[in-house]
Design a protein around this motif. Structure first.
Motif, PDB file in Angstrom:
ATOM      1  N   TYR A   1       0.750  -1.210   0.005  1.00 13.69           N
ATOM      2  CA  TYR A   1       0.050  -0.054   0.105  1.00 13.69           C
ATOM      3  C   TYR A   1       0.881   1.271   0.110  1.00 13.69           C
ATOM      4  N   MET A   2       1.799   1.428   0.855  1.00 18.24           N
ATOM      5  CA  MET A   2       2.826   2.551   0.974  1.00 18.24           C
ATOM      6  C   MET A   2       3.467   2.567  -0.298  1.00 18.24           C
ATOM      7  N   ILE A   3       4.185   1.753  -0.687  1.00 13.88           N
ATOM      8  CA  ILE A   3       4.976   1.781  -2.099  1.00 13.88           C
ATOM      9  C   ILE A   3       4.427   2.307  -3.325  1.00 13.88           C
ATOM     10  N   ILE A   4       2.901   1.821  -3.399  1.00 19.00           N
ATOM     11  CA  ILE A   4       2.081   2.022  -4.556  1.00 19.00           C
ATOM     12  C   ILE A   4       1.518   3.206  -4.433  1.00 19.00           C
ATOM     13  N   VAL A   5       0.680   3.452  -3.215  1.00 24.07           N
ATOM     14  CA  VAL A   5      -0.249   4.594  -3.283  1.00 24.07           C
ATOM     15  C   VAL A   5       0.554   5.997  -2.601  1.00 24.07           C
ATOM     16  N   HIS A   6       1.719   5.727  -1.797  1.00 29.14           N
ATOM     17  CA  HIS A   6       2.564   6.790  -1.274  1.00 29.14           C
ATOM     18  C   HIS A   6       3.934   6.423  -1.680  1.00 29.14           C
ATOM     19  N   ALA A   7       4.189   6.201  -3.142  1.00 32.53           N
ATOM     20  CA  ALA A   7       5.592   5.731  -3.311  1.00 32.53           C
ATOM     21  C   ALA A   7       6.589   6.936  -3.213  1.00 32.53           C
TER      22      ALA A   7
END
Length: 356
Positions: free
Chosen positions: A137-143
């Motif tokens: 989630y973090m690397i895709i949405v808040h990369a």
């Protein structure tokens, strides 16, 4: 955790959870069919899970150890997920024997060790799946915000915290379970919490349902519901395959674990006289717990496939390792066989995070 045979006492991942004793007027003869079914069904299925789980997770560990110098946070989580599943399945031979002979013969120390290890393997496996979901989630949405924080130090810190939490949740099994005389039999022992201590049975039911199903499922649904729309907007030819994989992860987790947790909760309601207590209902619940628990255990065999072998990078590494270990293995392992599409750097990171 609960085992082959259903009872009033429900110890997580332990056959002791199921006592074939006299229950509110039900004689042991009332559950003979369930007991006989468990002896055959669980012996076969647990043996199969042990073999397949050992091969799949063992291969994951070997591949990641061989390529440890190229590891990232996803690799570390996957490595620990495989270790968790291995710890879980290494306890199955003891429970297979327990289901087969309907008594615990390994003594008090092994009762506590196996029960606690079983719980630790279960919870650490669930927690590492949650950690991988949140990382995706973090690397895709808040990369753009978190890339610099996905370091080896962060991976090691996360690993230590997850294992410590798993051990803490499992402490009651390490401390309070014991080998004691089976009141429902004229001889033999069972591995369970003391029958006079109901608090740990309630604790076990709560942790299995809340920490083992409800919270992980909510995290998965919440994170992946944000990940999928982000993936759809990306210019990558693999986005549809990744979306299907995400849906598969959530659906498989729910279908394998929810029936078992629901069955245990219904058993708890029966013990509290919230639902009818009659012979047919009792037998159906016992059979349901036996079957759904056994199929839930197969999740540790599917984890390597869902989280590792669907990735081309990991598959290439695994095949290269097999070529060295298995004489005569000649499958084409050239890079052209596994050439990946050229996509923008963010999509590449997404694919790596999703599929290793």
């Amino acid at each position: 955790m609960s085992g082959a045979n259903a009872t009033e006492n429900t110890t997580s991942y332990d056959y002791s959870s199921y006592n074939y004793g006299n229950i509110d007027g039900f004689s042991p003869d009332d559950i003979t069919d369930v007991k006989d079914f468990s002896q055959v069904f669980l012996t076969f299925l647990y043996s199969l899970v042990f073999i397949l789980g050992f091969i799949g997770n063992g291969l994951v560990v070997c591949v990641l150890v061989k390529h440890r110098n190229q590891s990232n946070l996803t690799d570390i989580c996957l490595f620990n997920l495989a270790l968790s599943d291995l710890l879980f399945i290494f306890t199955l031979p003891f429970y297979t024997h327990y289901a087969r002979v309907s008594q615990w013969i390994f003594g008090g120390f092994m009762c506590r060790l196996i029960s606690g290890s079983h719980q630790t393997g279960f919870f650490s496996s669930i927690f590492f799946m949650v950690a991988m979901t949140m990382d995706r989630y973090m690397i895709i949405v808040h990369a753009h915000r978190v890339t610099r924080y996905r370091t080896m130090r962060a991976a090691i810190t996360l690993t230590v915290l997850v294992w410590m939490l798993s051990l803490f949740v499992s402490l009651p099994d390490f401390i309070f379970t014991e080998a004691m005389t089976n009141d429902s039999e004229s001889h033999g022992f069972e591995c369970d919490y003391p029958q006079e201590s109901k608090v740990w049975e309630r604790y076990d039911l709560f942790t299995i349902n809340v920490l083992g199903l409800v919270i992980p499922l909510l995290v998965m649904v919440g994170c992946y519901s944000r990940i999928i729309p982000t993936l759809v907007t990306m210019r990558t030819t693999k986005k549809h395959r990744i979306v299907k994989l995400i849906i598969c992860i959530v659906v498989v987790f729910f279908l394998l674990w929810a029936p078992y947790n629901i069955s245990r909760f219904l058993k708890f309601l029966q013990e509290e006289n919230k639902i009818p207590r009659n012979k047919i209902w009792d037998q159906n619940l016992r059979m349901s717990i036996t079957v759904t628990e056994a199929f839930a255990y197969t999740h540790c065999c599917l984890n390597p496939i869902i989280y590792a072998f669907v990735g081309q990078k990991f598959t290439r590494r695994a095949l290269q390792l097999l070529k060295r270990l298995v004489p005569g293995y000649t499958r084409d392992l050239s890079d052209s066989s596994f050439r990946r599409s050229s996509v923008m750097s963010r999509s590449s990171e997404v694919t790596s995070s999703i599929k290793l």
